[in-house]
Design an enzyme around this catalytic site. Sequence first.
Site, PDB file in Angstrom:
ATOM      1  N   CYS A 193      27.657  45.841  33.084  1.00 24.81           N
ATOM      2  CA  CYS A 193      28.272  45.949  34.409  1.00 24.81           C
ATOM      3  C   CYS A 193      28.082  47.377  34.881  1.00 24.81           C
ATOM      4  CB  CYS A 193      29.754  45.583  34.345  1.00 24.81           C
ATOM      5  SG  CYS A 193      30.640  45.796  35.913  1.00 24.81           S
ATOM      6  N   GLY A 199      31.176  48.951  36.348  1.00 24.61           N
ATOM      7  CA  GLY A 199      32.106  49.136  35.239  1.00 24.61           C
ATOM      8  C   GLY A 199      31.749  50.337  34.380  1.00 24.61           C
ATOM      9  N   HIS A 216      38.602  48.442  38.995  1.00 25.42           N
ATOM     10  CA  HIS A 216      38.418  48.431  37.545  1.00 25.42           C
ATOM     11  C   HIS A 216      39.671  48.959  36.852  1.00 25.42           C
ATOM     12  CE1 HIS A 216      34.021  47.692  37.656  1.00 25.42           C
ATOM     13  NE2 HIS A 216      34.118  48.316  38.815  1.00 25.42           N
ATOM     14  N   CYS A 237      27.831  45.850  42.724  1.00 23.62           N
ATOM     15  CA  CYS A 237      27.196  45.438  41.471  1.00 23.62           C
ATOM     16  C   CYS A 237      26.020  46.370  41.235  1.00 23.62           C
ATOM     17  CB  CYS A 237      26.728  43.985  41.528  1.00 23.62           C
ATOM     18  SG  CYS A 237      25.990  43.433  39.962  1.00 23.62           S
ATOM     19  N   GLU A 269      34.430  40.711  33.768  1.00 24.06           N
ATOM     20  CA  GLU A 269      34.292  40.857  35.213  1.00 24.06           C
ATOM     21  C   GLU A 269      35.112  39.790  35.934  1.00 24.06           C
ATOM     22  OE1 GLU A 269      30.623  41.970  37.078  1.00 24.06           O
ATOM     23  OE2 GLU A 269      29.591  41.980  35.137  1.00 24.06           O
TER      24      GLU A 269
END
Length: 271
Positions: free
Chosen positions: A209, A212, A151, A68, A200
């Site tokens: 994110c 991301g 992802h 994260c 997410e």
Amino acid sequence: MHGLGNDFVILDGRDNELSLSRDVVRAISDRRRGVGCDQFIVMEPAHNAIADVFMRIYNPDGSESGACGNATRCVASLVMREKATSHVIVETISGLLDCENVGGGLYSVDMGPARLDWRDLPLAEARDTEHLNIEAGPLKNPVGVNMGNPHAVFMVDNADAIDLNVFGPMVEHDKLFPERTNVEAVQVLTPERIRMRVWERGAGITQACGSGACAALVATARRGLTGRKADVVLDGGVLNIEWMPDNNVLMTGPVATSFVGTIDPSLLGDD
């Protein structure tokens, strides 16, 4: 704390070990009955001797996440303040992350390498990760990238027009992703600027994110739509992402503290 609206409950378990069940994580993460957050973070003593802190990441459903980026910046800023330094190393289950205070309220995190092999995502079968050839409504043929977590990055004409509440869960739980996946809808505005919205895994739609955004830049660069550095415009603000020559991805953005408090013991259950 939050990074561009991607918000976190951060507990400090470095001096006293915290026993947190999945139910406790869910209770505290609940926005109506608990504190509420996109991810639940616990600071623990570092396992690696060169790290300054270990950061454990939970999704609101109680499942554990490997990365994260926005939370990493938040935790790094706390430790930097404690140690009166501009550089710390944050350890996660996915590896060691170098973090730096670059001034102006901005923090950079080396998010580690972009993993592009199908086994690294992981996928249920061998596929070209630049063209995964799955679809959900308007979302078609994503790029697969692992940035400490998986992802699926979809190129779209208008990111704001995608109903991620409908199509995000469909991709997250697609049988191609045995560990589920984060889902990004990405619109290339210019070769130096892209728009991204995210679903997410285990959390749903979030304002930002970090991992991301890293995956989005890697995906657009692989498709030849951008260079290796660009601003990523999220619902909560802008992150600057650079895919460096050594394959590591550098993320830079702000952090903020919303409030500091004490959690009522009733949220921790009977034990």
